[in-house]
Design a protein around this motif. Structure first.
Motif, short mmCIF file in Angstrom:
data_model
loop_
_atom_site.label_atom_id
_atom_site.label_comp_id
_atom_site.label_asym_id
_atom_site.label_seq_id
_atom_site.Cartn_x
_atom_site.Cartn_y
_atom_site.Cartn_z
N ASN A 17 0.81 -1.21 0.00
CA ASN A 17 0.00 0.00 0.00
C ASN A 17 0.85 1.27 0.00
N GLY A 18 2.14 1.11 0.13
CA GLY A 18 3.02 2.26 0.29
C GLY A 18 3.02 3.26 -0.85
N THR A 81 6.13 3.95 5.68
CA THR A 81 6.41 2.56 6.06
C THR A 81 5.21 1.85 6.67
N PRO A 82 5.09 0.56 6.38
CA PRO A 82 4.16 -0.29 7.12
C PRO A 82 4.90 -0.89 8.30
N GLU A 83 4.22 -1.77 9.02
CA GLU A 83 4.93 -2.59 10.00
C GLU A 83 4.51 -4.03 9.80
N TYR A 113 1.61 3.27 7.91
CA TYR A 113 0.29 2.76 7.54
C TYR A 113 0.16 1.31 7.98
N GLY A 114 -1.06 0.95 8.35
CA GLY A 114 -1.37 -0.40 8.82
C GLY A 114 -2.57 -0.30 9.73
N ILE A 143 -1.56 6.25 9.34
CA ILE A 143 -2.68 5.91 8.47
C ILE A 143 -3.19 4.53 8.89
N SER A 144 -4.49 4.45 9.16
CA SER A 144 -5.08 3.19 9.63
C SER A 144 -5.94 2.54 8.55
#
Length: 192
Positions: A17-18, A81-83, A113-114, A143-144
């Protein structure tokens, strides 16, 4: 003083999604019309970096040189970045482990985001970056998938960031540009 800011897409995963989040950050940065500020996307996936400690192939050696030169060319960064498993992606940690002087005394802001906006991953990566002498802004964006996506986690998902992120993003840009200018002056010997 001119500034060049790199917006780094940290995930190298298929279906990530980045890119859409980074495009949103880029679009909002460009809308600000900051004088003498250039924003550019940096896609970690476009660099074929080896694992730290492994013998690089010839093409990976070229990629390492390109990664180093690319990161050195910026005055500041926004890390999108996601995690995964409560930490930032391993590819991102590996990529930053190849850097030192390229990022010393430069500013960085986070857009995560995540489901929890990568909050836990960002917290742990802040410690990592502190040892690389990276100055990190206080303001970050989280970002959720719950509140900032329509049809999240389906093939029809659509990024729809909440309006509440607008003032957060403005504060993030303001902090990042302020730190980036001050640190560029320091790197240039204008501040002693």
């Amino acid at each position: 003083m001119s500034l060049k800011i790199g917006i780094i897409i940290a995930s190298v995963r298929e279906g990530r999604n980045g890119k859409v989040v980074a495009d949103w950050v880029l679009e909002n940065g460009q809308k600000r019309n900051d004088k003498d500020v250039t924003y550019e996307l940096v896609d970690l996936k476009s660099f074929d970096l080896p694992l730290l400690g492994a013998t690089p192939t010839e093409s990976q050696g070229i990629a390492l040189k390109n990664w180093s030169e690319t990161m050195a060319s910026y005055d500041g960064y926004i890390l999108v970045t996601p995690e995964y498993n409560h930490v930032v992606p391993g590819a991102l940690v590996n990529a930053f482990n190849f850097l030192n002087a390229e990022v010393n005394n430069k500013a960085l802001a986070f857009v995560g985001y995540g489901f929890l906006g990568a909050a836990r991953g960002i917290v742990s990566f802040r410690a990592h970056l502190a040892y690389q002498q990276v100055a990190m802004t206080q303001q970050q964006i989280n970002i959720s998938f719950v509140s900032d996506y329509k049809n999240a986690m389906t093939p029809d998902q659509e990024f729809a960031p909440g309006a509440w992120h607008t003032p957060e993003l403005e504060a993030l840009f303001t902090q990042l540009l302020g730190w980036s200018k001050a640190l560029k002056a320091l790197r240039n010997g204008e501040i002693k």
